[in-house]
Every structure is written in structure tokens, then in C-alpha cells.
Design a protein around this motif. Sequence first.
Motif, short mmCIF file in Angstrom:
data_model
loop_
_atom_site.label_atom_id
_atom_site.label_comp_id
_atom_site.label_asym_id
_atom_site.label_seq_id
_atom_site.Cartn_x
_atom_site.Cartn_y
_atom_site.Cartn_z
N ALA A 1 -9.31 -5.02 -1.66
CA ALA A 1 -9.77 -5.78 -2.83
C ALA A 1 -8.83 -5.59 -4.00
CB ALA A 1 -11.19 -5.35 -3.20
N TRP A 2 -8.34 -4.34 -4.17
CA TRP A 2 -7.38 -4.08 -5.25
C TRP A 2 -6.12 -4.94 -5.07
CZ3 TRP A 2 -7.49 1.99 -4.78
CH2 TRP A 2 -8.71 2.47 -5.29
N LEU A 3 -5.61 -4.98 -3.82
CA LEU A 3 -4.38 -5.73 -3.58
C LEU A 3 -4.60 -7.22 -3.75
CD1 LEU A 3 -1.42 -5.67 -2.89
CD2 LEU A 3 -2.00 -5.56 -0.47
N ASP A 4 -5.73 -7.72 -3.27
CA ASP A 4 -6.04 -9.15 -3.47
C ASP A 4 -6.06 -9.48 -4.95
OD1 ASP A 4 -6.24 -9.61 -0.75
OD2 ASP A 4 -8.40 -9.29 -0.69
N PHE B 136 0.83 -1.21 0.00
CA PHE B 136 0.00 0.00 0.00
C PHE B 136 0.87 1.26 0.00
CE2 PHE B 136 -3.27 -2.78 2.28
CZ PHE B 136 -4.05 -2.96 1.14
N GLY B 137 1.96 1.23 0.77
CA GLY B 137 2.85 2.39 0.82
C GLY B 137 3.48 2.68 -0.53
N LEU B 138 3.88 1.65 -1.27
CA LEU B 138 4.47 1.84 -2.59
C LEU B 138 3.43 2.36 -3.58
CD1 LEU B 138 6.75 -1.34 -2.80
CD2 LEU B 138 7.42 1.00 -2.21
N TRP B 139 2.20 1.87 -3.45
CA TRP B 139 1.13 2.42 -4.28
C TRP B 139 0.93 3.91 -4.01
CZ3 TRP B 139 -3.20 -1.89 -4.12
CH2 TRP B 139 -3.14 -2.64 -5.31
N ALA B 140 0.99 4.27 -2.71
CA ALA B 140 0.81 5.68 -2.35
C ALA B 140 1.90 6.56 -2.97
CB ALA B 140 0.83 5.83 -0.83
N LEU B 141 3.08 5.99 -3.18
CA LEU B 141 4.19 6.73 -3.81
C LEU B 141 4.07 6.75 -5.32
CD1 LEU B 141 7.12 5.37 -1.60
CD2 LEU B 141 6.28 7.73 -1.62
N GLY B 142 3.10 6.03 -5.86
CA GLY B 142 2.88 6.03 -7.30
C GLY B 142 3.57 4.91 -8.06
N ALA C 201 -6.64 3.51 4.44
CA ALA C 201 -7.78 4.18 5.08
C ALA C 201 -8.51 5.11 4.12
CB ALA C 201 -7.28 4.98 6.29
N GLU C 202 -7.77 5.72 3.20
CA GLU C 202 -8.38 6.65 2.25
C GLU C 202 -9.09 5.95 1.09
OE1 GLU C 202 -5.11 9.03 1.00
OE2 GLU C 202 -4.77 9.90 3.00
N HIS C 203 -8.76 4.67 0.88
CA HIS C 203 -9.34 3.93 -0.25
C HIS C 203 -10.00 2.65 0.27
CE1 HIS C 203 -6.09 6.40 -2.00
NE2 HIS C 203 -6.85 6.44 -3.10
N PRO C 204 -11.30 2.67 0.49
CA PRO C 204 -12.01 1.50 1.01
C PRO C 204 -11.84 0.26 0.15
CG PRO C 204 -13.41 3.45 1.06
CD PRO C 204 -12.19 3.83 0.30
N GLU C 205 -11.53 0.45 -1.14
CA GLU C 205 -11.37 -0.70 -2.04
C GLU C 205 -9.94 -1.24 -2.06
OE1 GLU C 205 -11.99 2.38 -3.00
OE2 GLU C 205 -13.99 2.54 -3.92
N ALA C 206 -9.05 -0.64 -1.27
CA ALA C 206 -7.63 -0.97 -1.37
C ALA C 206 -7.35 -2.45 -1.15
CB ALA C 206 -6.82 -0.12 -0.38
#
Length: 621
Positions: free
Chosen positions: A182-185, A56-62, A175-180
Motif C-alpha cells: 500500500a505504501w508503494l502504491d 522495496f530493497g532501496l527502502w530497506a537501505l534507507g 514480508a516484515e511490513h504488511p503495509e509495504a
Amino acid sequence: MIAKEVLMAGETTLPKMLRQNAAEHGSKLALREKKFGLWQGADWNHYYQTARRVAFGLWALGLTKEDTIAIASENTPEWLYADLGAQMIGVRVTGIYPTNPWPELQYIVKHCKAKVAITGDQEQTDKVLDALKFEGGMPDLLKCYCVDNKGMREYTEDHLGSFDDLLALGDAYRAEHPEADAWLDAAITEGTPDDVAIIVYTSGTTGKPKGALLSHRGIIYATHAYAEMVGLEGLDLETVSYLPLCHVAERCYGPVMHLVMSGKINFAESIDTVAANVREIAPSYMLGVPRIWEKLQSGFVFRVNDSGKIRKKAYDWAMAKGRVLSDRRIATKGDVSFGDKVMSKLLYWGMFRNMQRFMGLQNSRVRMCGGASISPETLRFFDIIGLPVGQGYGQTESAGLAFVQTDTSYFRTGSSGRAFPNTEWKLGEDNEIFLRSPGVFSGYLYNDAATKDTVSEDGWLATGDIVEVLEGDEIAIVDRKKSIIITSGGKNIAPSEIENALKDSPYVKEAIVVGEGRKFLGAIIQIEYDDVGRWARDNDIAYTTFTSLAKLPETRELIQGIVDEVNGRFARVENIRRFALLEKELDQDDGELTATQKVRRAIIETKFEAEIAYIYGGTKA
């Protein structure tokens, strides 16, 4: 439980295996490290959930699929969290040796265009800062996150943060992305076996390091095939991790084996505490490079020599008897007599059991030597005391091993064993071995020309290694094709066997045979400072530094005796006629050694010009 046929074909990915281990063994101990003198563990659930936080942290960095992160750190749980977290979203991971100076770190980070660096401590972070400042910096790098921030309170650079900051960034993204979730799965599920998982940079003995692209399929296949061939299946796997995780052997037969076997990894405190940590853990599986096995042997031998005459005589007697039994066991291919079995038990209870416990290897079922060639005498030592060490053959481009010794009742000296299932092999005209298997790499990063030179269109890997075929389709490595020396008389000589024979002595740390285009062979030798120093003190010979010890005529006489003894084992054309002693230790920072402590042969003629002039010209510059 992941099906055997899935693992053998590599039809899964590392993040999927981590997810399955967490589902099946959630509360089971997975990782341990020592903090404040106590071993502290993390279970599979913690491993999996922390890796997700990194993703999730790497996604947040783009970062997105096929981006790259670099990890420069000693072995820690955070290394694995970052490794698997990145792979969950298709980000490639490259490891950097903690011993690499900043220019080598800079070269790798720039070459693979890493966007994030994970550093272990202040020392590694300082290298990143130096690499950012000088020689063009690292333009693709966005952030650097450090695991242990001790000593970094005054660091104010914007792009620096702690590993906890990366995890917190991931928590905020989630926390900002409720679908996060599911996206990662979905990202984990959509990952394919042929996606590139890791980039392993070759050691660079003959030139600039190249980034080998290794797929999930390749490293899972190579790891599972090894486990099956040596009988690790069903074992309660417990290992001590201390070899650099950026090396393909430790990566495959450490963390990946850990995923395949659902075992436990214990992270050594440092390379200096490996022996003590192994004694504390008593692992069931032990992977070591030649230097580790040699140190275990020499450390015990010198301890015995200092323990008194009675114990020394008992040890010498047991080793002599054990050698006879070892010779017969090898000669009969493990078919030993009842009398030999009885004598083996007596030696075990009288001497060898205590030796095994002293080394912490009494519970080890499988022991492996990888990374480079090893002295046959070192292997014989461990066979005698009941701890046979297996060897194999492979390289970074084959995802680690492709051949391995399997019959633990006896290991044929010099053999690298038989090929893995689903591994094809053939020999070229000069006995170079070619491999084709699911483990063969995807190519070199940004280097199509080198890829075409190494892998044919139909998947055959040109290894560059000359081999000899033994009985039972086992192979023995002769030498690297580029290392073969051709004398002025036209004789082809493989230097590694002579070099290993010289390094059989505890007084020789490194030996480099030279003689390309010359009338005879010479050798550049580095003494083993600790052992030669102990010998000098025992003989009342004064010295102050490595240089003063190497310059002593008594030291030269000592090494001359070793050279003379080794020459007696080889044909005259393979004899060392003259040698030069190095007056300084070889050093990675001086460009003489790779990160895996192999001599950079590409620089021998220039770096050791004075020594070669002495050998062939009679004087030393």
C-alpha cells in the motif's frame, strides 16, 4: 490506454505508465535478452513486479525521495528494473557509460551523491572498487550490487552484493511490513510529472560533465511528440537496445518509447553483435548513431567489392539508377512519376530487397539517426536503397529531440525537420536557436550559475547551436556556437560541414578542422584502420600496426586525394591547406574522446600541439 493529451502534456510519470502497462498487457512480451544462444523473454507483469522488488530493497537501505542511485552497466533488463524501481519511490537515477574509466565514474557518483551503485559485471564493479580506494573515494555510496557476478567469487568487501541480493532484501522488507504494498502504491500515485526522474550527465566536450535534471513530464512529452510526428502510433513497436542507456537518446527512444507504445525491447548481446542481433530480430523501429549507419553502409559495400565482378557491376548499376530516382524524389518533394515508381519496384526486387534483409531492416518502418551530425552521403545511401533515415535536433537539456523530419517520401538533405507540437523557438542575433517547451530540463545539479546561463527565468533554453532556417519552418544545424572558427582574416567558418565531408570517405574515421586566428584552415585526421588496412593489403603495401600504416607515404597520398576532392566542394577560404595524420587512434581513456565518442574540443590546442605545429610550422614535434 493512456490518453494522447495526457502524454502530449507529460501529465503522468514513468512508474504510473509501467503500472498501467502491467494492468493492460500483463502477459504480453515486454523484454527479451539472449542467454546461452536463445532469446528469453519477460512479460509486463514480471517487469512491474521486479521493479517493485527493487523499490522495496532501496527502502530497506534507507533511500528516500530525491536520493540518487547510479547504474554502470551494459544494457540489460536489470538496468530497467533498477531504473523504474528507484523512480517508484522518487529516487533519481543517473546512468554511467560502461566505457568510462574509474575517475570519470568516481566524478559522477561523487557529484550526484549516489547512495547505491548497480554494476553490470566484474569490470564495472572493479571500477567502483578503484573509485572507492583513490582520490577521496565516494563517501555517500552505501552499497554496490552487481548483475553478473562471474569471476567475483573471491570478492569479500562488505558493501558488495549481487542484484539478487537487492531483490531478496526487498522481499524481506515487504514480508516484515504488511503495509509495504500500500505504501508503494501510494508513492507511485503521489509522484508528480515535475519530479526529477533521471540525471543525465552531458558529454563534456568543452569541460567537466554537468548533471542535467530531467523530469517525467519532459521525457514523456519529448518521446510521445516524436512518436506522433513520425507516425509510430499504431505500430507493433519492436526495437534492439544497444546504445548506452545513460544517453538521453537511447533512454527516451528506447525504454520510455517502450512504455509509451507498449512495445518490445530486445537487448543486444554486446556492441560487437549488434548487426547479427538486428538481423535476428528485424526491428520495426531502429535508432542509430552516425557510426552505426556508417558501419552498416561500409560493411555492405566492402562485402560487394569482395563478391566478384558481375555482382559488383549489378550493384553499381542499381545504385546509379537509384541515385537518379532519389534526386528526382527530393527535387519534387516526393511527387514521383509512374515510371519512377515502376523503376523503384524493379530495383527493390532486383537488388535493394536483399540489401535490406542483409542489414535486418526489412521490417523497419521508422529509422532515426541521433547523437551527432552524419555524412549526407551516408544518408543518401540509405535513401537510395529504400530505407530513408530521418534526422532531428535536440540536446540533453531538451530531453532529447525538439525537431524532427517527418515526411518519409523525401528527407531534405541537411535538414533537422520541424519543431514538435508545443515547442516554441526563436533565433538570437547570431542565429543561435532558443527553445521553450515541456521538454526543457529543470536545471543542472548543484550548479545554479550554469543553470542561469542556460535557461532564462521565462523558460527559454539557450542551446549554443547556430542554425539556418529552411523552407517550411525546417531548420538546419550549422555548428556549435563555441566551435565556429574565426580566421585571422575575420572569416567565420563552421568546421562540422568540412569535417563531415572528409568523413564521407570510408578511409577517414575522424577529422578535426583547426584554424582559429590562423591564416588558413588545417585538419588533424585519423584514418579508419580496418578500411585503410584492407586498401593497403589489396595494393600489396606492407604494414604492421596502426602507427606504421599511418606513417606510410602511400597512406598520406591516399588521404591527400580525399582532401583535394573535398576542397573542390568548398570556397577557397574553407579549403584545408595542410593536414596531419594521427599516429595513434583517439581514445576515451586518454581524455581525447567523450563516452559518446565525440572529440573533446577543449583539449585540441594542448593535446594535438605537435600536429598543429606541423600544420602551421612545417615540422612535427
